[in-house]
Design a protein around this motif. Structure first.
Motif, short mmCIF file in Angstrom:
data_model
loop_
_atom_site.label_atom_id
_atom_site.label_comp_id
_atom_site.label_asym_id
_atom_site.label_seq_id
_atom_site.Cartn_x
_atom_site.Cartn_y
_atom_site.Cartn_z
N ALA A 209 50.18 32.07 -9.82
CA ALA A 209 50.40 31.08 -8.68
C ALA A 209 50.16 31.52 -7.54
CB ALA A 209 51.82 30.55 -8.95
N VAL A 210 50.91 32.75 -7.11
CA VAL A 210 50.59 33.29 -5.93
C VAL A 210 48.97 33.67 -5.51
CG1 VAL A 210 51.13 35.41 -4.30
CG2 VAL A 210 52.67 34.00 -5.69
N THR A 211 48.32 34.46 -6.44
CA THR A 211 46.81 34.64 -6.13
C THR A 211 45.87 33.72 -6.10
OG1 THR A 211 46.66 35.29 -8.41
CG2 THR A 211 47.27 37.03 -7.11
N ARG A 212 46.38 32.45 -6.46
CA ARG A 212 45.52 31.23 -6.32
C ARG A 212 45.48 30.67 -4.98
NH1 ARG A 212 47.21 29.38 -11.65
NH2 ARG A 212 48.77 28.36 -10.52
N ARG A 213 46.48 31.08 -4.13
CA ARG A 213 46.59 30.46 -2.79
C ARG A 213 46.06 31.70 -1.77
NH1 ARG A 213 52.53 28.16 -3.61
NH2 ARG A 213 52.02 26.45 -5.35
N PRO A 214 45.71 31.24 -0.52
CA PRO A 214 45.48 32.22 0.49
C PRO A 214 47.00 32.97 0.61
CG PRO A 214 44.77 30.10 1.11
CD PRO A 214 45.41 29.79 -0.13
N PRO A 215 46.77 34.31 0.73
CA PRO A 215 47.99 35.13 0.90
C PRO A 215 49.12 34.78 2.13
CG PRO A 215 46.15 36.42 0.84
CD PRO A 215 45.60 35.19 0.80
N VAL A 216 48.60 34.19 3.11
CA VAL A 216 49.42 34.02 4.29
C VAL A 216 50.29 32.80 3.62
CG1 VAL A 216 48.25 32.24 5.24
CG2 VAL A 216 49.58 33.47 6.78
N GLU A 217 49.96 31.84 2.72
CA GLU A 217 50.75 30.66 2.14
C GLU A 217 52.37 31.38 1.60
OE1 GLU A 217 49.32 27.54 0.01
OE2 GLU A 217 47.65 27.35 1.15
N LEU A 218 52.14 32.85 1.60
CA LEU A 218 53.72 32.86 0.92
C LEU A 218 54.82 32.96 1.91
CD1 LEU A 218 52.66 36.61 -0.61
CD2 LEU A 218 53.71 34.97 -1.74
N ALA A 219 54.29 32.53 3.29
CA ALA A 219 55.09 32.20 4.54
C ALA A 219 55.90 31.08 4.14
CB ALA A 219 54.65 32.04 5.66
N ARG A 220 55.53 30.30 3.17
CA ARG A 220 56.26 28.79 2.89
C ARG A 220 57.24 29.02 2.24
NH1 ARG A 220 54.22 25.51 -0.51
NH2 ARG A 220 52.98 26.73 -1.61
N LEU A 221 57.49 30.39 1.74
CA LEU A 221 58.74 30.54 0.88
C LEU A 221 59.99 30.89 1.71
CD1 LEU A 221 57.30 32.48 -2.19
CD2 LEU A 221 58.03 30.38 -2.02
N ALA A 222 59.53 31.16 2.75
CA ALA A 222 60.61 32.08 3.75
C ALA A 222 61.77 31.06 4.12
CB ALA A 222 60.05 32.21 5.21
N PRO A 223 61.70 29.60 4.04
CA PRO A 223 62.62 28.65 4.30
C PRO A 223 63.62 28.72 2.97
CG PRO A 223 60.83 27.67 5.14
CD PRO A 223 60.32 28.72 4.32
N LEU A 224 63.25 29.04 1.83
CA LEU A 224 64.10 29.03 0.53
C LEU A 224 64.97 30.39 0.88
CD1 LEU A 224 61.65 28.57 -2.34
CD2 LEU A 224 63.01 27.06 -1.15
N VAL A 225 64.30 31.50 1.49
CA VAL A 225 65.22 32.65 1.65
C VAL A 225 66.33 32.44 2.69
CG1 VAL A 225 65.23 35.12 2.33
CG2 VAL A 225 63.11 34.45 1.11
N VAL A 226 65.80 31.80 3.69
CA VAL A 226 66.75 31.37 4.91
C VAL A 226 67.92 30.65 4.48
CG1 VAL A 226 66.96 30.16 6.80
CG2 VAL A 226 65.12 31.85 6.74
N SER A 227 67.61 29.32 3.78
CA SER A 227 68.87 28.64 3.13
C SER A 227 69.47 29.23 2.05
CB SER A 227 67.93 27.52 2.59
OG SER A 227 67.03 27.48 1.49
N SER A 228 68.78 30.17 1.31
CA SER A 228 69.47 30.83 0.21
C SER A 228 70.90 31.68 1.03
CB SER A 228 68.79 31.63 -0.65
OG SER A 228 67.96 30.63 -1.49
N ALA A 229 70.17 32.22 1.86
CA ALA A 229 71.34 33.33 2.74
C ALA A 229 72.13 32.45 3.51
CB ALA A 229 70.19 34.08 3.86
N ARG A 230 71.86 31.30 3.97
CA ARG A 230 72.89 30.40 4.34
C ARG A 230 74.04 30.07 3.41
NH1 ARG A 230 69.75 27.12 7.05
NH2 ARG A 230 69.96 28.03 9.00
N ASP A 231 73.66 30.04 2.13
CA ASP A 231 74.45 29.66 1.24
C ASP A 231 75.27 30.86 0.64
OD1 ASP A 231 73.67 26.98 1.55
OD2 ASP A 231 72.33 27.19 -0.23
N GLY A 232 75.03 32.08 1.27
CA GLY A 232 75.75 33.17 0.72
C GLY A 232 74.82 33.69 -0.55
N GLU A 233 73.85 33.72 -0.83
CA GLU A 233 73.01 34.21 -1.98
C GLU A 233 72.89 35.67 -1.69
OE1 GLU A 233 70.61 35.16 -5.06
OE2 GLU A 233 70.08 35.35 -3.11
#
Length: 329
Positions: A209-233
């Motif tokens: 799933a990752v390698t089918r996309r341009p590498p820079v698209e991994l940045a789209r996952l950053a909001p998941l990290v931010v929101s999870s951190a806000r939830d205390g994960e």
């Protein structure tokens, strides 16, 4: 002086914003168009978006009133070194009816000027990528990182996304059940949180799933990290803390210990009320306790201020900054 107009443009990979201001701070026009970065979109398309934003900003303004302009652009040096790209921008400027000169500055300088009028200081930008820069007399002096996703941009949105996937893959290698962040990443990449009876099969699906996309698209996952951190994960909180330390380390490469001039924070990860913004502010306050910390604001207005500073009728650039550049919200 009341008839003078200055233009500022904040040109990014996804949007181009133009602002026309009088020297008393009145916003006379604004325009918005698609991404105008020639590195991302090519010179001709980028120039077309530039022209569209300019025309919208100048709808009710005689272009001959415009005395100066600044274009803020990521990769400004590449544009200036490319005759074809500069010719395309020159043509768009002239097509908009403008006869005054314009200057191209890097987006890091424009971000800095959107946060403070101080001639010397530091700017740290973290969005998809990340860069730190030292500013001297409102010119970029030294920079750190900004080396792109393959070799650098530590602490950036790309870095957060990549590291979240790496941690998910580590859990799968160990045949451990992914935590909440891992499950969110798994669902985003594969459409399900289910892990195969053979976790290696799920790991393979993630990699595909990752390698089918341009590498820079991994940045789209950053909001998941931010929101999870806000939830205390816990895993997300640890990633945020690591990213903040890496970003502060980038600043330490160019900023002397004990420096008391301002630091401006720019980019989508550092200008909002995010866990990363808070962690970075804490890191910087610990390392440079005497330094004011500012958030970046309106880049197009800051570009207009940079354009206006060199006009002969401008005798107090700091006061002009107060009039032209709104404080960050």
């Amino acid at each position: 002086m009341s008839d003078t107009v200055v233009l500022g443009l904040d040109v990014g990979g996804t949007s181009t914003r133009a602002t026309a201001l009088s020297l008393d701070g009145t916003r006379l026009g604004a325009g918005r168009a698609g991404g105008g970065n020639p590195t991302s979109h090519g010179a001709e398309r980028a120039a077309a978006e530039l022209l569209a934003a300019l025309r919208a900003a100048l709808t009710d303004i005689d272009p001959h009133r415009v005395r100066a302009g600044v274009i803020g652009l990521a990769g400004a040096g590449r544009l200036l070194a490319d005759p074809r790209g500069r010719d395309a921008f020159d043509h768009a400027w002239a097509e908009a009816g403008l006869r005054c000169p314009y200057t191209v500055h890097g987006d890091a300088l424009v971000a800095y000027a959107s946060g403070t009028a101080a001639p010397d200081g530091t700017v740290l930008v973290a969005g998809t990528g990340a860069i730190a820069a030292q500013v001297r007399d409102l010119r970029l002096d030294r920079t750190a990182d900004g080396h792109g996703w393959l070799l650098g941009d530590t602490g950036s949105g790309f870095w957060l996304g990549r590291e979240a996937v790496r941690r998910l893959l580590t859990d799968l290698d160990r045949a451990e059940t992914p935590g909440e962040l891992g499950r969110r990443v798994l669902a985003e990449l594969t459409g399900t949180t289910a892990v195969d009876a053979q976790p290696r099969a799920t790991a393979g699906a993630v990699v595909q799933a990752v390698t089918r996309r341009p590498p820079v698209e991994l940045a789209r996952l950053a909001p998941l990290v931010v929101s999870s951190a806000r939830d205390g994960e816990p895993a997300a909180a640890a990633l945020i803390a690591e990213a903040a330390a890496l970003l502060a380390e980038s600043v330490s490469r160019i900023r002397p210990p004990g420096a008391a001039d301002p630091v401006v924070l720019g980019g989508g990860l550092l200008t909002g009320d995010t866990p990363l913004a808070g962690a970075v502010r804490a890191e910087l306050a610990e390392r440079w306790p005497g330094a004011p910390l500012h958030g970046a604001g309106d880049g197009a207005a800051a570009a207009a201020w940079l354009a206006a500073r060199d006009l002969p009728e401008v005798t107090d650039p700091t006061s002009l900054h107060t009039r032209l550049v709104p404080p960050p919200t």
